[in-house]
Write a protein that holds these residues in place. Structure first.
Motif, PDB file in Angstrom:
ATOM      1  N   SER A  46       0.507  -0.781  -0.125  1.00 39.86           N
ATOM      2  CA  SER A  46       0.035  -0.035  -0.177  1.00 39.86           C
ATOM      3  C   SER A  46       0.643   1.373  -0.119  1.00 39.86           C
ATOM      4  N   PRO A  47       0.581   2.648  -0.462  1.00 43.08           N
ATOM      5  CA  PRO A  47       0.980   3.727  -0.747  1.00 43.08           C
ATOM      6  C   PRO A  47       2.139   4.103   0.687  1.00 43.08           C
ATOM      7  N   ASP A  48       1.722   3.530   1.392  1.00 45.99           N
ATOM      8  CA  ASP A  48       1.903   4.482   3.177  1.00 45.99           C
ATOM      9  C   ASP A  48       2.692   3.793   3.474  1.00 45.99           C
ATOM     10  N   VAL A  49       2.951   3.717   4.795  1.00 43.04           N
ATOM     11  CA  VAL A  49       4.519   3.054   5.024  1.00 43.04           C
ATOM     12  C   VAL A  49       4.691   3.946   6.816  1.00 43.04           C
ATOM     13  N   PRO A  50       4.999   3.050   8.273  1.00 42.13           N
ATOM     14  CA  PRO A  50       5.804   1.788   7.540  1.00 42.13           C
ATOM     15  C   PRO A  50       4.205   0.944   8.078  1.00 42.13           C
ATOM     16  N   ARG A  51       4.820  -0.136   7.751  1.00 40.04           N
ATOM     17  CA  ARG A  51       4.323  -1.514   7.791  1.00 40.04           C
ATOM     18  C   ARG A  51       4.557  -2.060   8.956  1.00 40.04           C
ATOM     19  N   VAL A  52       3.580  -3.097   9.892  1.00 40.65           N
ATOM     20  CA  VAL A  52       3.385  -3.864  10.496  1.00 40.65           C
ATOM     21  C   VAL A  52       3.492  -5.285  10.354  1.00 40.65           C
TER      22      VAL A  52
ATOM     23  N   LEU B 218      14.835   1.360  13.950  1.00 40.83           N
ATOM     24  CA  LEU B 218      14.812   0.987  13.160  1.00 40.83           C
ATOM     25  C   LEU B 218      13.756   1.165  12.300  1.00 40.83           C
ATOM     26  N   LEU B 219      13.050   2.108  12.450  1.00 40.43           N
ATOM     27  CA  LEU B 219      11.742   3.048  12.095  1.00 40.43           C
ATOM     28  C   LEU B 219      12.384   4.314  11.815  1.00 40.43           C
ATOM     29  N   ASP B 220      13.014   4.859  13.418  1.00 37.59           N
ATOM     30  CA  ASP B 220      14.147   6.095  13.480  1.00 37.59           C
ATOM     31  C   ASP B 220      15.046   5.743  12.145  1.00 37.59           C
ATOM     32  N   LEU B 221      15.947   4.687  11.693  1.00 39.93           N
ATOM     33  CA  LEU B 221      16.507   4.295  10.518  1.00 39.93           C
ATOM     34  C   LEU B 221      15.908   4.089   9.483  1.00 39.93           C
ATOM     35  N   GLY B 222      14.704   4.182   9.495  1.00 37.88           N
ATOM     36  CA  GLY B 222      14.151   4.320   7.816  1.00 37.88           C
ATOM     37  C   GLY B 222      13.304   3.107   7.397  1.00 37.88           C
TER      38      GLY B 222
ATOM     39  N   VAL C 299       3.580   2.361  16.538  1.00 35.53           N
ATOM     40  CA  VAL C 299       3.505   3.406  15.464  1.00 35.53           C
ATOM     41  C   VAL C 299       1.766   3.845  15.282  1.00 35.53           C
ATOM     42  N   ASN C 300       1.761   3.861  15.802  1.00 33.86           N
ATOM     43  CA  ASN C 300      -0.184   4.503  16.084  1.00 33.86           C
ATOM     44  C   ASN C 300       0.709   5.858  16.936  1.00 33.86           C
ATOM     45  N   GLY C 301       1.238   5.480  17.881  1.00 33.34           N
ATOM     46  CA  GLY C 301       1.359   6.509  18.709  1.00 33.34           C
ATOM     47  C   GLY C 301       2.960   7.855  17.756  1.00 33.34           C
ATOM     48  N   ARG C 302       2.902   6.927  17.172  1.00 31.00           N
ATOM     49  CA  ARG C 302       4.561   8.181  16.543  1.00 31.00           C
ATOM     50  C   ARG C 302       3.427   9.395  15.846  1.00 31.00           C
ATOM     51  N   GLY C 303       2.328   9.261  15.583  1.00 30.44           N
ATOM     52  CA  GLY C 303       1.752  10.131  14.593  1.00 30.44           C
ATOM     53  C   GLY C 303       1.340   9.830  12.888  1.00 30.44           C
ATOM     54  N   THR C 304       2.003   8.314  12.931  1.00 30.45           N
ATOM     55  CA  THR C 304       1.649   7.520  11.780  1.00 30.45           C
ATOM     56  C   THR C 304       0.696   6.674  11.962  1.00 30.45           C
ATOM     57  N   THR C 305       0.249   6.003  11.079  1.00 26.11           N
ATOM     58  CA  THR C 305      -0.821   5.157  10.820  1.00 26.11           C
ATOM     59  C   THR C 305       0.082   3.585  10.186  1.00 26.11           C
ATOM     60  N   ALA C 306       0.151   2.833  10.880  1.00 24.79           N
ATOM     61  CA  ALA C 306       0.244   1.195  10.695  1.00 24.79           C
ATOM     62  C   ALA C 306      -0.514   1.030  10.104  1.00 24.79           C
TER      63      ALA C 306
END
Length: 265
Positions: A8-14, A237-241, A257-264
């Protein structure tokens, strides 16, 4: 590069590693790669389920990691020597057996990340996923098994190839090419891949680095890291990209991930 519809267009993926077995479910006897584990991941809103494929004695592809029943059922028999009805009975009080065909049919909005564990399963996996190729990624530690499954999907009339991630030999060649700074070789090894699914480290060798992520992204390839269960490691790892986390605690990862302000996804 055109993104495969599996991604899907959005990341990160769980990616729920072998489904989702919460501590409470485990206390009730539910095990990984069971129908209940896949259902629990789905119920938690997790879009991606990572699983493994073996073939039974009567030719059915089942979601099962080990090549025998020792760890899950204290039974020494190989999956390849057990018939489907026997495996269904063994798994009946462990969350229920799930075949690949059942998984694809029962969970039409789940995207499956399938590791082909046995050579005997490869062709059948490819044929089963062919009608669902837009929501399936095929991988294996063996590039030979991976390619066999992809060829079978094409032969079965798949409208597009399933997404794919390389085997261990391709990853080793990629790391060697990067060490030797053979840029053309790196690009060739990444060509045709959709994701690079790797551990953060392999023994003393650090696999996931800034440079690897940059090279993969430049080729339009995502980086998914397995198996990441500690929240502090997920954050790092998410901070690493990295683009995806394969985890036994997909519920924890989604909340993080949701707590980081993004949507998993």
């Amino acid at each position: 590069m055109t993104r495969h519809p599996y991604l899907s267009p959005d990341v990160p993926r769980v990616l729920a590693h072998r489904g989702l077995v919460t501590p409470d479910a485990a206390r009730h006897g539910v095990v990984e790669n069971s129908f209940a584990a896949v259902a629990q991941a789905h119920a938690a809103g997790i879009a991606y389920v990572e699983s493994d494929c073996h073939r039974t004695a009567d030719g059915e592809v089942v979601l099962f990691h080990d090549d025998d029943l020792r760890r899950v059922a204290d039974d020494p028999r190989a999956i390849a020597d057990v018939r489907l009805h026997e495996l269904e009975e063994i798994m009946s009080d462990r969350g229920g057996l799930i075949t690949l065909a059942q998984a694809l049919d029962a969970f039409p909005d789940v995207r499956f990340n399938l590791d082909v564990k046995a050579a005997a399963a490869a062709e059948r996996v490819g044929r089963l996923v062919a009608p669902h190729a837009a929501r399936v990624l095929v991988t294996s530690f063996s590039d030979e098994r991976r390619h066999a499954a992809l060829r079978a999907a094409a032969a079965a009339g798949a409208a597009l190839p399933p997404a794919t991630s390389p085997g261990s030999s391709t990853v080793a060649r990629l790391l060697a090419a990067r060490t030797l700074r053979r840029r053309t070789r790196v690009r060739r090894l990444l060509a045709g891949l959709d994701a690079l699914q790797v551990p953060e480290r392999q023994g003393p060798v650090r696999v996931v680095t800034d440079g690897l992520i940059r090279d993969a992204h430049a080729a339009g390839v995502e980086v998914h890291v397995w198996t990441v269960n500690a929240e502090v490691d997920m954050q790092r790892l998410l901070d690493l990209g990295v683009d995806g986390l394969v985890t036994d605690r997909a519920d924890v990862a989604v909340a993080m991930v949701n707590g980081r302000g993004t949507t998993a996804v």
